[in-house]
Write a protein that holds these residues in place. Structure first.
Motif, mmCIF file in Angstrom:
data_model
loop_
_atom_site.group_PDB
_atom_site.id
_atom_site.type_symbol
_atom_site.label_atom_id
_atom_site.label_comp_id
_atom_site.label_asym_id
_atom_site.label_seq_id
_atom_site.Cartn_x
_atom_site.Cartn_y
_atom_site.Cartn_z
ATOM 1 N N UNK A 96 1.710 3.456 9.981
ATOM 2 C CA UNK A 96 0.361 2.935 9.831
ATOM 3 C C UNK A 96 -0.266 3.479 8.572
ATOM 4 N N UNK A 97 -0.702 2.602 7.696
ATOM 5 C CA UNK A 97 -1.324 3.027 6.446
ATOM 6 C C UNK A 97 -2.715 3.539 6.744
ATOM 7 N N UNK A 98 -3.114 4.521 5.999
ATOM 8 C CA UNK A 98 -4.474 5.024 6.120
ATOM 9 C C UNK A 98 -4.937 5.364 4.722
ATOM 10 N N UNK A 103 0.635 7.807 2.426
ATOM 11 C CA UNK A 103 1.093 6.950 3.512
ATOM 12 C C UNK A 103 1.272 5.542 2.958
ATOM 13 N N UNK A 105 2.442 2.775 4.295
ATOM 14 C CA UNK A 105 2.362 1.588 5.129
ATOM 15 C C UNK A 105 3.691 0.895 5.299
ATOM 16 N N UNK B 32 -2.609 -4.879 -0.037
ATOM 17 C CA UNK B 32 -1.338 -4.161 -0.083
ATOM 18 C C UNK B 32 -0.242 -5.195 -0.115
ATOM 19 N N UNK B 36 10.273 -6.721 0.255
ATOM 20 C CA UNK B 36 11.372 -6.242 1.079
ATOM 21 C C UNK B 36 12.667 -6.935 0.655
ATOM 22 N N UNK B 95 -4.678 -3.167 4.054
ATOM 23 C CA UNK B 95 -4.008 -1.873 4.095
ATOM 24 C C UNK B 95 -4.288 -1.089 5.367
ATOM 25 N N UNK B 96 -5.515 -0.964 5.758
ATOM 26 C CA UNK B 96 -5.831 -0.136 6.915
ATOM 27 C C UNK B 96 -5.661 -0.865 8.245
ATOM 28 N N UNK B 97 -5.363 -2.169 8.204
ATOM 29 C CA UNK B 97 -5.199 -2.918 9.443
ATOM 30 C C UNK B 97 -3.740 -3.009 9.874
ATOM 31 N N UNK B 98 -2.831 -2.770 8.943
ATOM 32 C CA UNK B 98 -1.414 -2.673 9.287
ATOM 33 C C UNK B 98 -0.847 -3.929 9.940
ATOM 34 N N UNK B 100 1.041 -7.282 8.859
ATOM 35 C CA UNK B 100 1.748 -7.752 7.683
ATOM 36 C C UNK B 100 2.145 -9.217 7.814
#
Lengths: 118, 112
Positions: A96-98, A103, A105, B32, B36, B95-98, B100
Motif C-alpha cells: 500500500x502506497x503512502x 513506499x 506502491x 502514479x 509491468x 497513489x494513496x488509494x492503491x 490500480x
C-alpha cells in the motif's frame, strides 16, 4: 520475490457450478487484489481488499464475490460459473502506497490460475 | 470504459532498436503510473514507475516519458534485446488509494 501462492493453478468446470480460487501470501501485505487477464483486455480488477474483512469492487465484479478472513488469505468465488468467466486469474498483493516515497506502491503477482468453464 | 488506453497491441523490433509503447488516461486524479513486464506463464512484475512531478524517469535501458497536459505516458526500451520479448502493461492509480487500473497490454517481440 513475494510469497504468493494461487490454487488451483488449473481448473476445468462446467457452467453453473461454484468455483473458489485461493490466494495465500506470506508477506503480511495489507492489500490484496484479484485480476482477470483476457486477450485484448489486459488486466481487469475484479475485487480488492484493503484489510481483513475490508473489500471493495473493481471494474468487473459482477458474478464474483470475495472474502478475506485472515491477512494471508483472499478467496475469489464464482457462485455459478459461466463461459464468459473463462480466463486467467491473477492474485496480487501490495504494502500500500503512502506519503513516504520509500513506499513504491508496487504490486506483487502470483503465477495465475487458469479457469475454463465449459 | 477502460481507464487506461494502451497502444500498440503488438510490436516487432529488431535487436538494438528502440521499442516505444504508449498509454493515455482520462482521470486527472491519477498520480502514479507504473509499467509491468510479463513473461509467458508468469505473473506481471514491476519494471519502472513514475509520479507526475517529473517528466521523465530512466532506469538502465528503460525510460518513462510523462506528459501531464496531454495525459499520456510512454515506455521507451533502448537497445532492445531478445530477452525483452514479453508483454508490457501500463497502469495508473491514485497513489494513496492503491486501486490500480491496467492497460490492455503490448506484446513485444524483439528479433535477433
Amino acid at each position: 520475490d513475494a510469497g504468493i501462492t494461487q490454487s488451483p493453478r488449473h481448473k476445468v468446470t462446467e457452467t453453473g457450478t461454484p468455483v473458489t480460487l485461493r490466494c495465500h501470501q506470506t508477506e503480511n501485505h495489507r492489500y490484496m487484489y484479484w485480476y482477470r487477464q483476457d486477450p485484448g483486455h489486459g488486466l481487469r480488477l475484479i475485487h480488492y481488499s484493503y484489510g481483513v474483512k475490508d473489500t471493495d469492487k473493481g471494474e468487473v465484479s459482477d458474478g464474483y464475490s470475495v472474502s478475506r478472513s485472515k491477512t494471508e488469505d483472499f478467496l475469489l468465488t464464482l457462485e455459478s460459473a459461466t463461459s464468459s468467466q473463462t480466463s486467467v486469474y491473477f492474485c496480487a498483493t501490495g504494502r500500500g502506497a503512502s506519503g513516504g516515497r520509500e513506499n513504491t506502491g508496487e504490486l506483487f503477482f502470483g503465477e495465475g490460475s487458469r479457469l475454463t468453464v465449459l | 470504459q477502460q481507464q487506461v488506453k494502451q497502444s500498440p497491441q503488438s510490436l516487432i523490433v529488431q535487436k538494438g532498436g528502440i521499442s516505444i509503447i504508449n498509454c493515455a488516461y482520462e482521470n486527472t486524479a491519477f498520480d502514479y503510473f507504473p509499467w509491468y513486464q510479463q513473461f509467458p506463464g508468469k505473473g506481471p512484475a514491476l519494471l519502472i514507475a513514475i509520479r507526475p512531478d517529473v517528466s521523465e524517469k530512466k532506469e538502465g535501458r528503460f525510460t518513462i516519458s510523462f506528459n501531464k497536459s496531454a495525459k499520456q505516458f510512454s515506455l521507451h526500451i533502448m537497445d532492445s534485446q531478445p530477452g525483452d520479448s514479453a508483454t508490457y502493461f501500463c497502469a495508473a492509480s491514485i497513489y494513496n488509494f492503491n486501486k490500480f487500473y491496467f492497460g490492455s497490454g503490448t506484446k513485444l517481440n524483439v528479433k535477433p
